[in-house]
Design a protein around this motif. Sequence first.
Motif, mmCIF file in Angstrom:
data_model
loop_
_atom_site.group_PDB
_atom_site.id
_atom_site.type_symbol
_atom_site.label_atom_id
_atom_site.label_comp_id
_atom_site.label_asym_id
_atom_site.label_seq_id
_atom_site.Cartn_x
_atom_site.Cartn_y
_atom_site.Cartn_z
ATOM 1 N N LEU A 342 -9.422 18.626 86.950
ATOM 2 C CA LEU A 342 -10.418 19.072 87.922
ATOM 3 C C LEU A 342 -11.680 19.557 87.234
ATOM 4 C CD1 LEU A 342 -11.047 19.680 90.902
ATOM 5 C CD2 LEU A 342 -9.992 21.921 90.580
ATOM 6 N N GLY A 343 -11.534 20.280 86.118
ATOM 7 C CA GLY A 343 -12.709 20.786 85.418
ATOM 8 C C GLY A 343 -13.587 19.687 84.864
ATOM 9 N N VAL A 344 -12.978 18.681 84.267
ATOM 10 C CA VAL A 344 -13.757 17.575 83.707
ATOM 11 C C VAL A 344 -14.497 16.823 84.810
ATOM 12 C CG1 VAL A 344 -13.569 15.342 82.542
ATOM 13 C CG2 VAL A 344 -12.311 17.313 81.664
ATOM 14 N N VAL A 345 -13.829 16.594 85.939
ATOM 15 C CA VAL A 345 -14.470 15.898 87.058
ATOM 16 C C VAL A 345 -15.655 16.707 87.576
ATOM 17 C CG1 VAL A 345 -14.159 15.127 89.431
ATOM 18 C CG2 VAL A 345 -12.410 14.633 87.719
ATOM 19 N N LYS A 346 -15.490 18.016 87.728
ATOM 20 C CA LYS A 346 -16.587 18.861 88.207
ATOM 21 C C LYS A 346 -17.785 18.814 87.262
ATOM 22 C CE LYS A 346 -14.055 22.406 90.833
ATOM 23 N NZ LYS A 346 -13.691 23.853 90.836
ATOM 24 N N ILE A 347 -17.537 18.927 85.974
ATOM 25 C CA ILE A 347 -18.632 18.950 85.001
ATOM 26 C C ILE A 347 -19.391 17.627 85.008
ATOM 27 C CG2 ILE A 347 -19.153 19.035 82.535
ATOM 28 C CD1 ILE A 347 -16.936 21.093 82.224
ATOM 29 N N ILE A 348 -18.653 16.523 85.019
ATOM 30 C CA ILE A 348 -19.311 15.210 85.006
ATOM 31 C C ILE A 348 -20.143 15.007 86.268
ATOM 32 C CG2 ILE A 348 -18.896 12.727 85.067
ATOM 33 C CD1 ILE A 348 -16.488 13.166 83.266
ATOM 34 N N ILE A 349 -19.557 15.322 87.428
ATOM 35 C CA ILE A 349 -20.282 15.142 88.684
ATOM 36 C C ILE A 349 -21.501 16.064 88.738
ATOM 37 C CG2 ILE A 349 -20.146 15.473 91.182
ATOM 38 C CD1 ILE A 349 -17.295 14.513 91.085
ATOM 39 N N GLY A 350 -21.342 17.316 88.290
ATOM 40 C CA GLY A 350 -22.458 18.253 88.323
ATOM 41 C C GLY A 350 -23.612 17.826 87.451
ATOM 42 N N ILE A 351 -23.318 17.310 86.246
ATOM 43 C CA ILE A 351 -24.394 16.907 85.338
ATOM 44 C C ILE A 351 -25.021 15.581 85.760
ATOM 45 C CG2 ILE A 351 -24.881 16.196 82.961
ATOM 46 C CD1 ILE A 351 -22.821 18.195 82.005
ATOM 47 N N VAL A 352 -24.200 14.636 86.212
ATOM 48 C CA VAL A 352 -24.708 13.290 86.517
ATOM 49 C C VAL A 352 -25.424 13.250 87.868
ATOM 50 C CG1 VAL A 352 -24.039 10.893 86.947
ATOM 51 C CG2 VAL A 352 -22.964 12.182 85.085
ATOM 52 N N PHE A 353 -24.845 13.876 88.899
ATOM 53 C CA PHE A 353 -25.422 13.763 90.240
ATOM 54 C C PHE A 353 -26.159 15.026 90.675
ATOM 55 C CE2 PHE A 353 -21.895 10.729 90.212
ATOM 56 C CZ PHE A 353 -22.547 9.576 90.642
ATOM 57 N N GLY A 354 -25.677 16.197 90.309
ATOM 58 C CA GLY A 354 -26.381 17.424 90.657
ATOM 59 C C GLY A 354 -26.510 17.656 92.149
ATOM 60 N N GLU A 355 -27.677 18.128 92.545
ATOM 61 C CA GLU A 355 -27.926 18.478 93.947
ATOM 62 C C GLU A 355 -27.894 17.260 94.869
ATOM 63 O OE1 GLU A 355 -28.338 21.711 94.497
ATOM 64 O OE2 GLU A 355 -28.440 22.234 92.373
ATOM 65 N N SER A 356 -28.176 16.079 94.328
ATOM 66 C CA SER A 356 -28.223 14.881 95.170
ATOM 67 C C SER A 356 -26.855 14.506 95.724
ATOM 68 C CB SER A 356 -28.794 13.704 94.373
ATOM 69 O OG SER A 356 -27.933 13.346 93.300
ATOM 70 N N LEU A 357 -25.792 15.078 95.196
ATOM 71 C CA LEU A 357 -24.447 14.762 95.680
ATOM 72 C C LEU A 357 -24.226 15.248 97.108
ATOM 73 C CD1 LEU A 357 -21.765 13.497 94.655
ATOM 74 C CD2 LEU A 357 -21.036 15.815 94.076
ATOM 75 N N LEU A 358 -25.082 16.146 97.589
ATOM 76 C CA LEU A 358 -24.945 16.647 98.964
ATOM 77 C C LEU A 358 -25.047 15.538 99.996
ATOM 78 C CD1 LEU A 358 -26.946 20.001 99.027
ATOM 79 C CD2 LEU A 358 -24.504 19.675 99.386
ATOM 80 N N ALA A 359 -25.786 14.496 99.675
ATOM 81 C CA ALA A 359 -25.935 13.388 100.618
ATOM 82 C C ALA A 359 -24.595 12.749 100.949
ATOM 83 C CB ALA A 359 -26.893 12.337 100.036
ATOM 84 N N ILE A 360 -23.616 12.836 100.026
ATOM 85 C CA ILE A 360 -22.284 12.278 100.254
ATOM 86 C C ILE A 360 -21.316 13.345 100.743
ATOM 87 C CG2 ILE A 360 -20.331 11.113 99.170
ATOM 88 C CD1 ILE A 360 -22.267 9.852 97.206
#
Length: 522
Positions: A342-360
Amino acid sequence: MLRQLRLPTREQVVAFLKEDKWAASADETSLPSNPVPPFWDIKGRARRMRDHFTLREFSGSLGDIGTLIPILISMTIQGSASLTASLFFGGLWNILTGFFYGIPMCVQPMKSIAAIALTNSFTPGELAGAGLGVSAIVLFLGLSRLIWLVTRFVPLPVVKGLQLGTCFQLCKKGVALVKKNASFWGDSIIWSDNLWWACSSFLLVLFVYERRRVPVALLIFMLGLAFALAQTGTHHQFDQVHPGAHFVHTVVPTAKEFRTGFLSAGLGQLPLTLLNSVVALAALARELFPGYDPSMTHITMSIGAMNLVGCFLGSMPFCHGSGGLAGQYFFGARTELSLYFLGVVKIIIGIVFGESLLAILKWFPNSFLGVMLFMASIELGLVARNFTQFPHNEYRRKQDFVVLLSTSAALVGFSHDGLGFIVGMVTALIFWMHRWLRGSDESRAASTLLPTDSRQEAPNLSKDSVKITTAVTSSAEGGGCYGSGARSGNFDSDIEDNGVTNMNSEHRRVGKAKDAMEENCC
């Protein structure tokens, strides 16, 4: 009543003694070995993770997203917290927590602060002030070892009442999520988020309830993510998702923001953190992992360190919690491997997509989140069934059950852990005064469910039967005050010869003895 008593045979008693090791000498320990190797035992940890490298472990890592995703989305849309910082530091704390504790010790938002921040539209500085104030106090209590006072004087039924009340509160939040799009048919129905999907996922969880190898949380999450991606494409919002490098930024609260955040939200979060994130969490960890003995001093220090770093960099305040641990355990997590994933997934998603992930994320079905939160809450409530140290004393069982109900009812009614704790402590104190005025010896002799003198009331009882009956009765009556152990940060009971043993292990042994006796009684 004694005429109807059917005593166990000699063979049954001997078989029971051999199975439960009650015949061991007093100097032999009855505690199970610690199932979690220390973090410096790299080979032991690697061997343990290899044995649990299954889909069920990864499914368990998603057991707490029913709480995380709604709060994370709401706080980010309002502008109170940074999605990039919250995902990055949330993932980092997951990895470090798994490394140091070795069990799926969850990392979840501070719910009381989040609720007040959403109600009052907190600025990032006010949110940081609330998290920093609470964490500083919790860290001080851990470093000074004053948290020991909580473990010394808090009765077991109060802790179980807090867990049961938290269970009901989380169940209520899960139902509220399902009700957001509560439609079976009509023009208002949403194809990806409705009661049909809520009922289907709920039945799926129940059907595989006893088959924990089925990664049901992973299945529900993947289906919900597919629906969210489909809705994002239907509304032509994929252009709002911007992959790239996203970074955190510092947040330094002003004196006014710190005062407003701490007084408005921090003070209400403080008892919730101490009771649910420290006291109840340590008790639940011992319940779910027999032989594992987490230090409440270490738990308070980790909560303080997490937020003293993260809140300065825009993250929402995080803590541990008994509800999150119960949720991850329910859906299959047994080791730190689930937290690493879970930690690795969170870090990757946070760095790669950031705030724009809210659209999904904003299209993720609430019906799925609500069902997952509801079922995870049930797992937390199950631990309240062992609410007393006196299972064979009807007088004490009744009083402890009243304390349990008073604590949980006040917590749910006032929606405040602190008030539930106060009501439970006052109730326990009054009952203690009743027992003191009445006389403990008289009340025990009048209220015990087992014969007080087995040799006189059952003359045909064999020596082995007398021995086990006496052991059960003395165990039921001789438990010490909850939290009276010699070590700081432990819930222990003083037993004969002033030895110290784990409360949950003693309770399980007494329960097994009771079951063996009741199998032969009407």
